[in-house]
Scaffold this motif. Structure first.
Motif, PDB file in Angstrom:
ATOM      1  N   GLY A   1       5.572 -67.127  32.972  1.00 57.21           N
ATOM      2  CA  GLY A   1       6.797 -66.498  33.466  1.00 57.21           C
ATOM      3  C   GLY A   1       7.925 -66.630  32.465  1.00 57.21           C
ATOM      4  N   GLY A   2       8.955 -65.811  32.636  1.00 60.49           N
ATOM      5  CA  GLY A   2      10.088 -65.842  31.713  1.00 60.49           C
ATOM      6  C   GLY A   2      11.422 -65.949  32.430  1.00 60.49           C
ATOM      7  N   GLY A   3      11.373 -66.266  33.746  1.00 60.69           N
ATOM      8  CA  GLY A   3      12.608 -66.410  34.533  1.00 60.69           C
ATOM      9  C   GLY A   3      13.113 -67.845  34.502  1.00 60.69           C
ATOM     10  N   ASP A   4      14.172 -68.102  35.268  1.00 57.89           N
ATOM     11  CA  ASP A   4      14.771 -69.445  35.274  1.00 57.89           C
ATOM     12  C   ASP A   4      13.800 -70.506  35.790  1.00 57.89           C
ATOM     13  OD1 ASP A   4      17.442 -69.215  34.264  1.00 57.89           O
ATOM     14  OD2 ASP A   4      17.879 -67.978  36.016  1.00 57.89           O
ATOM     15  N   SER A   5      12.968 -70.133  36.764  1.00 59.41           N
ATOM     16  CA  SER A   5      12.025 -71.139  37.292  1.00 59.41           C
ATOM     17  C   SER A   5      11.076 -71.575  36.189  1.00 59.41           C
ATOM     18  CB  SER A   5      11.212 -70.580  38.460  1.00 59.41           C
ATOM     19  OG  SER A   5      12.050 -70.236  39.508  1.00 59.41           O
ATOM     20  N   ALA A   6      10.458 -70.610  35.494  1.00 64.35           N
ATOM     21  CA  ALA A   6       9.494 -70.946  34.442  1.00 64.35           C
ATOM     22  C   ALA A   6      10.162 -71.807  33.369  1.00 64.35           C
ATOM     23  CB  ALA A   6       8.928 -69.675  33.821  1.00 64.35           C
TER      24      ALA A   6
ATOM     25  N   LEU B   1      21.724 -62.319  42.894  1.00 62.52           N
ATOM     26  CA  LEU B   1      21.651 -63.677  42.342  1.00 62.52           C
ATOM     27  C   LEU B   1      21.130 -64.652  43.392  1.00 62.52           C
ATOM     28  CD1 LEU B   1      22.396 -65.272  39.760  1.00 62.52           C
ATOM     29  CD2 LEU B   1      24.637 -65.688  40.764  1.00 62.52           C
ATOM     30  N   ARG B   2      20.113 -65.419  43.022  1.00 63.17           N
ATOM     31  CA  ARG B   2      19.562 -66.411  43.952  1.00 63.17           C
ATOM     32  C   ARG B   2      19.815 -67.807  43.393  1.00 63.17           C
ATOM     33  NH1 ARG B   2      16.205 -61.966  44.611  1.00 63.17           N
ATOM     34  NH2 ARG B   2      16.447 -61.256  46.743  1.00 63.17           N
ATOM     35  N   GLN B   3      20.895 -68.418  43.836  1.00 64.40           N
ATOM     36  CA  GLN B   3      21.308 -69.736  43.383  1.00 64.40           C
ATOM     37  C   GLN B   3      21.729 -70.539  44.603  1.00 64.40           C
ATOM     38  OE1 GLN B   3      21.948 -70.569  39.756  1.00 64.40           O
ATOM     39  NE2 GLN B   3      20.551 -68.856  39.566  1.00 64.40           N
ATOM     40  N   ILE B   4      21.874 -71.856  44.431  1.00 63.65           N
ATOM     41  CA  ILE B   4      22.330 -72.673  45.560  1.00 63.65           C
ATOM     42  C   ILE B   4      23.757 -72.255  45.931  1.00 63.65           C
ATOM     43  CG2 ILE B   4      22.761 -75.024  46.368  1.00 63.65           C
ATOM     44  CD1 ILE B   4      20.709 -75.883  44.167  1.00 63.65           C
TER      45      ILE B   4
ATOM     46  N   LEU C   1      13.167 -63.298  27.308  1.00 63.30           N
ATOM     47  CA  LEU C   1      13.190 -64.048  28.564  1.00 63.30           C
ATOM     48  C   LEU C   1      14.228 -63.455  29.514  1.00 63.30           C
ATOM     49  CD1 LEU C   1      13.076 -67.649  27.059  1.00 63.30           C
ATOM     50  CD2 LEU C   1      11.187 -66.409  28.115  1.00 63.30           C
ATOM     51  N   ARG C   2      13.987 -63.662  30.795  1.00 67.82           N
ATOM     52  CA  ARG C   2      14.904 -63.216  31.841  1.00 67.82           C
ATOM     53  C   ARG C   2      15.867 -64.352  32.230  1.00 67.82           C
ATOM     54  NH1 ARG C   2      14.467 -59.390  35.810  1.00 67.82           N
ATOM     55  NH2 ARG C   2      12.532 -58.603  34.938  1.00 67.82           N
ATOM     56  N   ALA C   3      15.526 -65.576  31.873  1.00 67.49           N
ATOM     57  CA  ALA C   3      16.282 -66.764  32.317  1.00 67.49           C
ATOM     58  C   ALA C   3      17.712 -66.774  31.753  1.00 67.49           C
ATOM     59  CB  ALA C   3      15.545 -68.023  31.862  1.00 67.49           C
ATOM     60  N   GLU C   4      18.574 -67.566  32.404  1.00 66.28           N
ATOM     61  CA  GLU C   4      19.955 -67.765  31.934  1.00 66.28           C
ATOM     62  C   GLU C   4      19.934 -68.200  30.471  1.00 66.28           C
ATOM     63  OE1 GLU C   4      22.805 -70.442  33.976  1.00 66.28           O
ATOM     64  OE2 GLU C   4      21.388 -70.360  35.617  1.00 66.28           O
ATOM     65  N   LYS C   5      20.949 -67.762  29.712  1.00 64.99           N
ATOM     66  CA  LYS C   5      20.980 -68.052  28.262  1.00 64.99           C
ATOM     67  C   LYS C   5      20.930 -69.557  27.974  1.00 64.99           C
ATOM     68  CE  LYS C   5      21.268 -63.867  26.455  1.00 64.99           C
ATOM     69  NZ  LYS C   5      20.594 -63.230  27.600  1.00 64.99           N
TER      70      LYS C   5
ATOM     71  N   GLU D   1      22.066 -78.482  37.610  1.00 65.73           N
ATOM     72  CA  GLU D   1      23.228 -78.671  36.724  1.00 65.73           C
ATOM     73  C   GLU D   1      24.293 -77.607  36.951  1.00 65.73           C
ATOM     74  OE1 GLU D   1      21.766 -80.185  32.475  1.00 65.73           O
ATOM     75  OE2 GLU D   1      21.069 -78.161  32.946  1.00 65.73           O
ATOM     76  N   ASN D   2      24.065 -76.729  37.957  1.00 66.50           N
ATOM     77  CA  ASN D   2      25.013 -75.620  38.112  1.00 66.50           C
ATOM     78  C   ASN D   2      25.572 -75.517  39.521  1.00 66.50           C
ATOM     79  OD1 ASN D   2      22.747 -74.761  39.376  1.00 66.50           O
ATOM     80  ND2 ASN D   2      22.475 -72.861  38.220  1.00 66.50           N
ATOM     81  N   TYR D   3      25.557 -76.623  40.261  1.00 66.63           N
ATOM     82  CA  TYR D   3      26.205 -76.622  41.569  1.00 66.63           C
ATOM     83  C   TYR D   3      27.530 -77.357  41.411  1.00 66.63           C
ATOM     84  CZ  TYR D   3      27.019 -76.619  46.481  1.00 66.63           C
ATOM     85  OH  TYR D   3      27.582 -76.395  47.708  1.00 66.63           O
TER      86      TYR D   3
ATOM     87  N   HIS E   1       4.542 -65.543  28.319  1.00 65.99           N
ATOM     88  CA  HIS E   1       5.402 -64.537  28.967  1.00 65.99           C
ATOM     89  C   HIS E   1       4.920 -63.141  28.596  1.00 65.99           C
ATOM     90  CE1 HIS E   1       8.664 -62.602  30.824  1.00 65.99           C
ATOM     91  NE2 HIS E   1       9.422 -62.437  29.756  1.00 65.99           N
ATOM     92  N   ARG E   2       4.994 -62.232  29.564  1.00 65.91           N
ATOM     93  CA  ARG E   2       4.421 -60.898  29.347  1.00 65.91           C
ATOM     94  C   ARG E   2       5.266 -60.002  28.445  1.00 65.91           C
ATOM     95  NH1 ARG E   2       4.965 -58.218  35.392  1.00 65.91           N
ATOM     96  NH2 ARG E   2       7.226 -58.350  35.575  1.00 65.91           N
ATOM     97  N   ARG E   3       6.514 -60.422  28.168  1.00 63.80           N
ATOM     98  CA  ARG E   3       7.369 -59.633  27.261  1.00 63.80           C
ATOM     99  C   ARG E   3       7.751 -60.504  26.076  1.00 63.80           C
ATOM    100  NH1 ARG E   3      12.510 -57.905  29.513  1.00 63.80           N
ATOM    101  NH2 ARG E   3      12.477 -59.641  30.991  1.00 63.80           N
ATOM    102  N   ASP E   4       8.654 -59.968  25.209  1.00 64.34           N
ATOM    103  CA  ASP E   4       9.106 -60.796  24.093  1.00 64.34           C
ATOM    104  C   ASP E   4      10.563 -61.225  24.290  1.00 64.34           C
ATOM    105  OD1 ASP E   4      10.375 -58.447  23.653  1.00 64.34           O
ATOM    106  OD2 ASP E   4       9.606 -58.113  21.630  1.00 64.34           O
TER     107      ASP E   4
END
Ligand code: NAP
Length: 302
Positions: free
Chosen positions: A149-154, A278-281, A177-181, A47-49, A172-175
């Motif tokens: 996991g707490g990143g965008d992939s998860a 940043l790792r995006q298309i 998330l690392r993912a985009e808002k 949804e972000n390309y 997730h190991r923290r409280d």
């Protein structure tokens, strides 16, 4: 025969480099370990390309490939690169299917999902443990799954899994998330998703297939058992860069300058396999274009 450019990797970075190289009339070969397309092939929804409000990874990969082939890019699949020999003005790309001599190389090999390292994980791969929701989600129709996991992939894959599974737990190991808002908001608003914070999986157990996970709360060290039919693991990425001697960071990601030049003249790197914030298309595509133009200028100066 000596190629102008050999591109290693057929994801968005490699295919974009191929499009630019062919438009510059360079004799270019793209080699790929499996098939052309890269990691995006296993992405359900993008949804972000820019230019595509919603498109599946497979469809976008096909468009990239079609575009590159239209400009006459030569591609070879099922080829594993073993090393790149620097011979000064040419490089020898050694592969399982023979060697390719070239003036410049663009490494765009992407990444591979990292293993979690929990007890039982390896025993249950393909029997409840998966690193690809798009590939395996179908098998979990009306079942309970855990996503780690707490990143965008998860987060994005957990959302995808709610289409099939009756319940998705994100561990997730923290409280935080690392993912985009925006991805966080979608997951939090999804009634099928619940979060298990500050927790890690110690063990994945079952019989023929996964039946439960043992979870440890990292703040209290308390252990608990949770029944689940599947575990989807998204705990980061390992760069596919073991075959090259160019300078890398401690995680194995290739160090480049803003022209995508590596520490070896004539070898360039682009996309997820390089050190990047940043790792995006979209960023991979930009890298591929820069690497290709830099390679063209390098060849002109030989
Ligand atoms: P990532 O951003 O590196 O996230 C990995 C997650 O796994 C982190 O939340 C990390 O926790 C957790 N983790 C790492 N090791 C762990 C362990 N041993 N046990 C438990 N948890 C562990 O990786 P990613 O999510 O695969 O994303 C990779 C890149 O692709 C990112 O740049 C991402 O933005 C991009 N991407 C974007 C999209 C999109 O839709 N925009 C989709 C997919 C990927 P901590 O947070 O505590 O470190």
């Amino acid at each position: 025969m000596v190629y102008d450019i050999v591109i290693i990797g057929g994801g968005p970075a490699g295919l974009t480099a191929g499009i630019y190289a062919r438009r510059a009339m360079l004799n270019t070969l793209l080699i790929e370990k499996v098939g052309v397309g890269g990691q995006i092939i296993i992405t359900d929804l993008i949804e972000n390309y820019p230019g595509f409000l919603e498109i599946s990874g497979g469809e976008l990969a096909r468009k990239f490939e079609e575009h590159a082939l239209k400009f006459g890019l030569e591609t070879k699949g099922m080829i594993d690169v073993t090393c790149i020999e620097d011979r000064g003005k040419t490089k020898l790309v050694r592969t399982t299917e023979g060697d390719f001599e070239t003036k410049a190389v663009i490494i765009a090999t992407g990444t591979t999902p990292r293993k979690l390292g929990a007890r039982g994980e390896l025993n249950y791969i393909g029997r409840g443990v998966s690193y690809c929701a798009t590939c395996d989600g179908f098998f979990f129709r009306d079942k309970v799954v855990a996503v780690v996991g707490g990143g965008d992939s998860a987060i994005t894959e957990a959302i995808y899994l709610t289409k099939m599974a009756k319940k998705v737990y994100i561990i997730h190991r923290r409280d935080r998330l690392r993912a985009e808002k925006i991805n966080q908001e979608h997951a939090i608003a999804n009634p099928k998703i619940s979060f298990i914070w500050d927790s890690v999986i110690e063990e994945i157990a079952g019989n023929k297939t996964v039946e439960k996970v043992i979870i440890r709360n990292v703040k209290t060290n308390e252990l608990s058992e949770m029944k689940t039919d599947g575990v989807f693991i998204y705990v980061g990425l390992i760069p596919n860069t073991g075959f090259t001697d160019v300078e890398k960071d401690i995680g194995g990601f290739i160090i480049v300058n803003n022209k995508m030049e590596t520490s070896i003249r004539g070898i360039f790197a682009a996309g997820d396999c390089r050190v990047t914030p940043l790792r995006q298309i979209a960023t991979a595509v930009g890298d591929g274009a820069i690497a290709s133009v830099s390679a063209e200028r390098y060849i002109d100066g030989l």
